[in-house]
Scaffold this motif. Structure first.
Motif, mmCIF file in Angstrom:
data_model
loop_
_atom_site.group_PDB
_atom_site.id
_atom_site.type_symbol
_atom_site.label_atom_id
_atom_site.label_comp_id
_atom_site.label_asym_id
_atom_site.label_seq_id
_atom_site.Cartn_x
_atom_site.Cartn_y
_atom_site.Cartn_z
ATOM 1 N N LEU A 177 6.658 0.298 -5.331
ATOM 2 C CA LEU A 177 5.590 0.466 -5.047
ATOM 3 C C LEU A 177 4.819 1.298 -5.896
ATOM 4 C CD1 LEU A 177 6.111 0.273 -1.106
ATOM 5 C CD2 LEU A 177 4.997 -1.224 -2.267
ATOM 6 N N LEU A 178 5.416 2.582 -6.302
ATOM 7 C CA LEU A 178 4.755 3.435 -7.183
ATOM 8 C C LEU A 178 4.799 3.106 -8.772
ATOM 9 C CD1 LEU A 178 6.673 6.802 -6.048
ATOM 10 C CD2 LEU A 178 4.321 6.021 -5.392
ATOM 11 N N THR A 179 5.395 2.133 -9.077
ATOM 12 C CA THR A 179 5.362 1.475 -10.527
ATOM 13 C C THR A 179 4.260 0.349 -10.385
ATOM 14 O OG1 THR A 179 7.677 1.892 -10.718
ATOM 15 C CG2 THR A 179 6.826 0.116 -12.056
ATOM 16 N N PHE A 180 4.227 -0.520 -9.475
ATOM 17 C CA PHE A 180 3.481 -1.554 -9.507
ATOM 18 C C PHE A 180 1.989 -1.350 -8.642
ATOM 19 C CE2 PHE A 180 7.632 -3.429 -9.977
ATOM 20 C CZ PHE A 180 7.699 -3.942 -11.437
ATOM 21 N N THR A 181 1.883 -0.402 -8.116
ATOM 22 C CA THR A 181 0.581 -0.157 -7.307
ATOM 23 C C THR A 181 -0.041 1.211 -7.675
ATOM 24 O OG1 THR A 181 1.338 0.861 -5.439
ATOM 25 C CG2 THR A 181 1.288 -1.452 -5.190
ATOM 26 N N LYS A 184 4.589 12.609 -14.512
ATOM 27 C CA LYS A 184 6.053 12.364 -15.312
ATOM 28 C C LYS A 184 7.268 12.088 -14.258
ATOM 29 C CE LYS A 184 4.890 14.892 -19.554
ATOM 30 N NZ LYS A 184 5.366 15.710 -20.516
ATOM 31 N N GLU A 185 7.009 12.951 -13.097
ATOM 32 C CA GLU A 185 8.203 12.654 -12.125
ATOM 33 C C GLU A 185 7.936 11.891 -11.039
ATOM 34 O OE1 GLU A 185 8.667 16.541 -9.910
ATOM 35 O OE2 GLU A 185 6.634 17.094 -10.223
ATOM 36 N N ARG A 186 6.738 11.011 -10.992
ATOM 37 C CA ARG A 186 6.166 10.588 -9.817
ATOM 38 C C ARG A 186 6.982 9.349 -9.576
ATOM 39 N NH1 ARG A 186 2.685 5.685 -9.748
ATOM 40 N NH2 ARG A 186 1.347 5.621 -7.881
ATOM 41 N N ASP A 199 -1.014 7.021 0.668
ATOM 42 C CA ASP A 199 -2.562 6.618 0.661
ATOM 43 C C ASP A 199 -2.644 5.754 -0.034
ATOM 44 O OD1 ASP A 199 -5.129 7.054 0.697
ATOM 45 O OD2 ASP A 199 -5.271 8.521 -0.967
ATOM 46 N N ILE A 200 -3.410 4.359 0.538
ATOM 47 C CA ILE A 200 -3.738 3.279 -0.468
ATOM 48 C C ILE A 200 -5.110 3.008 -0.379
ATOM 49 C CG2 ILE A 200 -1.402 2.364 0.501
ATOM 50 C CD1 ILE A 200 -3.125 0.626 2.543
ATOM 51 N N LYS A 201 -6.060 4.155 -0.493
ATOM 52 C CA LYS A 201 -7.229 3.950 -0.783
ATOM 53 C C LYS A 201 -7.543 3.313 -2.156
ATOM 54 C CE LYS A 201 -11.699 6.470 -1.046
ATOM 55 N NZ LYS A 201 -12.132 6.281 -2.609
ATOM 56 N N ASP A 202 -8.242 2.194 -2.037
ATOM 57 C CA ASP A 202 -8.690 1.436 -3.421
ATOM 58 C C ASP A 202 -7.303 0.768 -3.941
ATOM 59 O OD1 ASP A 202 -11.329 2.209 -2.950
ATOM 60 O OD2 ASP A 202 -11.149 3.746 -4.320
ATOM 61 N N LEU A 203 -6.599 0.488 -3.266
ATOM 62 C CA LEU A 203 -5.358 -0.161 -3.697
ATOM 63 C C LEU A 203 -5.357 -1.292 -4.600
ATOM 64 C CD1 LEU A 203 -2.178 0.268 -3.014
ATOM 65 C CD2 LEU A 203 -2.169 -1.617 -1.495
ATOM 66 N N GLN A 204 -4.521 -1.340 -5.598
ATOM 67 C CA GLN A 204 -4.520 -2.241 -6.743
ATOM 68 C C GLN A 204 -2.920 -2.542 -7.242
ATOM 69 O OE1 GLN A 204 -7.219 -0.866 -10.168
ATOM 70 N NE2 GLN A 204 -8.744 -2.211 -9.156
ATOM 71 N N THR A 208 -0.937 -3.008 -10.493
ATOM 72 C CA THR A 208 -1.060 -2.515 -11.792
ATOM 73 C C THR A 208 -0.482 -3.553 -12.673
ATOM 74 O OG1 THR A 208 1.057 -1.535 -11.549
ATOM 75 C CG2 THR A 208 -0.811 0.026 -11.073
ATOM 76 N N GLU A 209 -0.097 -4.785 -12.191
ATOM 77 C CA GLU A 209 0.606 -5.671 -13.156
ATOM 78 C C GLU A 209 -0.553 -6.690 -13.464
ATOM 79 O OE1 GLU A 209 4.153 -6.942 -14.205
ATOM 80 O OE2 GLU A 209 3.586 -4.616 -14.518
ATOM 81 N N CYS A 210 -1.536 -7.029 -12.400
ATOM 82 C CA CYS A 210 -2.577 -7.949 -12.807
ATOM 83 C C CYS A 210 -3.759 -7.305 -12.367
ATOM 84 C CB CYS A 210 -2.360 -9.466 -11.810
ATOM 85 S SG CYS A 210 -2.183 -9.133 -10.199
#
Length: 464
Positions: free
Chosen positions: A158-162, A202-204, A224-229, A231-233
């Protein structure tokens, strides 16, 4: 050199937890404390569980709340192990067989055979039901660890793709997930998001597993998913549940534990549940509401659902009814929870502690913060009327009262409308002279409320 080292150590441990050196929520180690109707002394519990003995108990020694919870669990686990061993010993039959002849046959051998050979047989129940299989402790531990590592991998995905931001809370205040509650607190969610993305970029993802331990304290994680996107598309994801569908169908990315253990929030000034769109006046009410959407644990007495074990355990204390008398007065209560609240409010009269300077504050907290910590308070400006507030609850109340709330209570005597019933009741008094029960002793003027007459008397005081 050794004397200097001792001085440094003693100075550093004063006012800290004896077990982890934390400075948060400390309790004395050698006083008796109440817990679920029983008394407990944490120093004696440490000695019983770990064999740590203190030859000269120091009254200033303390222990934090987190270590207290872990100590209780460790002590219960030790008792469980001892009870299990006792049961196993009772279920063992020792059969002794004379093997003296065998010894004579092997006299020439290199190894010496004992005079008595012991064979061990475990007794089994005659009517044992093999269908009711109970897994071993190691199996349970392995299953738990597998679920934990799947959960960590889900968080990393989730942290990688959002662009979601993990966070922690304490007493309805926001804290950085990576700094934990020992780090700075954030009144403004925008500052929390900015801090996380800049200070922990870096440690995210790489250090998620480290920050999710211990497992029992991190059963769920808040996002916290405010303005969730994505990150792949770069697609905007308006719905949390549809996000999982999007990843599965578009990017072939699946999840195991995230469906029930990642709790979504949208941290804005207008707090709203991201699952059902219900509005809430503060974060505390929203956080309680999320238990309705995540029924990970169910109370067997009332059927209420909870998203974590810690919340269920806290709720279960409300069902422990009995007679709990107060030792400081003649009152008694049916719940230990009510007794604790009574003691804190009536007898101890604990004053709230400022989150910035850690001092106990007598009087309104917002006045103390605005006077002593004005540089840390971010002014909130109403975009509709331009009013400025230094205390967030006042800002929220202003928005609900003047710009957001629906005024559905109408006065029978004039066109005015009100949001709350008590506001209409207070206003209705102004339409009748019979209600003017408060008379000024100086000028005989009458008023319909004690607040109005006090304000009027202050005018006479200024004239003197």
């Amino acid at each position: 050199m050794s004397e200097f080292w001792v001085d440094v150590v003693v100075e550093n441990v004063v006012g800290k937890c004896k077990c982890c050196l934390s400075e948060m929520e400390l309790k004395t180690l050698w006083d008796q404390h109440e817990f679920e109707g029983d008394g407990e002394v944490y120093g004696e519990m440490l000695n019983e569980c770990f064999g740590i003995s203190f030859h000269q108990p120091d009254p200033s020694e303390q222990i934090c709340e987190v270590c207290i919870v872990r100590l209780r669990e460790a002590l219960e686990f030790k008792k469980e192990i001892l009870a299990t061993q006792e049961m196993l010993q009772e279920g063992v039959q020792v059969v002794k067989e004379d093997v003296s002849n065998e010894k004579q046959q092997m006299e020439e051998g290199p190894e010496e055979v004992p005079l008595t050979h012991v064979s061990v047989e475990f007794l089994q129940k005659k009517d044992e039901d093999y269908d009711d299989y109970i897994p071993e402790v190691d199996e349970i531990k392995e299953i738990t660890n597998n679920k934990f590592y799947k959960f960590v991998r889900d968080i990393q995905k989730l942290l990688t793709f959002t662009n979601a931001i993990p966070f922690r809370t304490r007493a309805t205040r926001y804290y950085c997930f990576y700094c934990s509650t020992d780090g700075p607190l954030f009144e403004d969610p925008d500052e929390l998001r900015s801090h996380t993305t800049t200070e922990h970029d870096k440690e995210r993802i790489s250090r998620v597993e480290q920050h999710m331990k211990p497992q029992w304290l991190n059963e769920v994680i808040k996002f916290d998913i405010k303005d969730l996107q994505c990150t792949e598309c770069m697609l905007t994801l308006h719905d949390w549940n549809n996000m999982f569908v999007h990843f599965a169908e578009t990017h072939d990315i699946g999840f195991d534990e995230a469906y029930t253990r990642v709790i979504p929030y949208s941290l804005t000034s207008d707090l709203q549940c991201v699952l059902c769109r219900e509005n809430f006046a503060n974060y505390g009410l929203l956080d309680i509401h999320m238990n309705l959407h995540y029924s990970n644990h169910v109370c067997f007495k009332c059927g209420d659902t909870f998203l974590s074990v810690s919340r269920l355990d806290k709720h279960m204390t409300t069902h422990k009814t009995g007679n709990f008398p107060c030792t400081k007065c003649d009152k008694s209560f049916s719940l230990n929870y009510y007794l604790t609240r009574h003691v804190n409010l009536v007898h101890n009269q604990k004053t709230p502690k400022c989150v910035y300077c850690k001092k106990n504050v007598e009087g309104p907290m917002h006045l103390h913060i605005s006077e002593e910590h004005s540089e840390k308070v971010k002014p909130l400006t109403c975009e509709v009327c331009g009013k400025v507030f230094t205390w967030k609850p006042y800002f929220v109340a202003h928005m609900r009262r003047n710009h957001i709330g629906v005024k559905k209570y109408k006065c029978e005597h004039c066109p005015k409308k009100f949001i709350k019933p008590y506001e209409l009741k207070t206003h209705s008094i102004t339409h009748t002279r019979l209600s003017r029960l408060f008379e000024c002793g100086a000028c005989k003027a009458t008023f319909n409320s004690i607040t109005s007459i006090k304000k009027h008397i202050s005018v006479h005081d200024k004239e003197k």
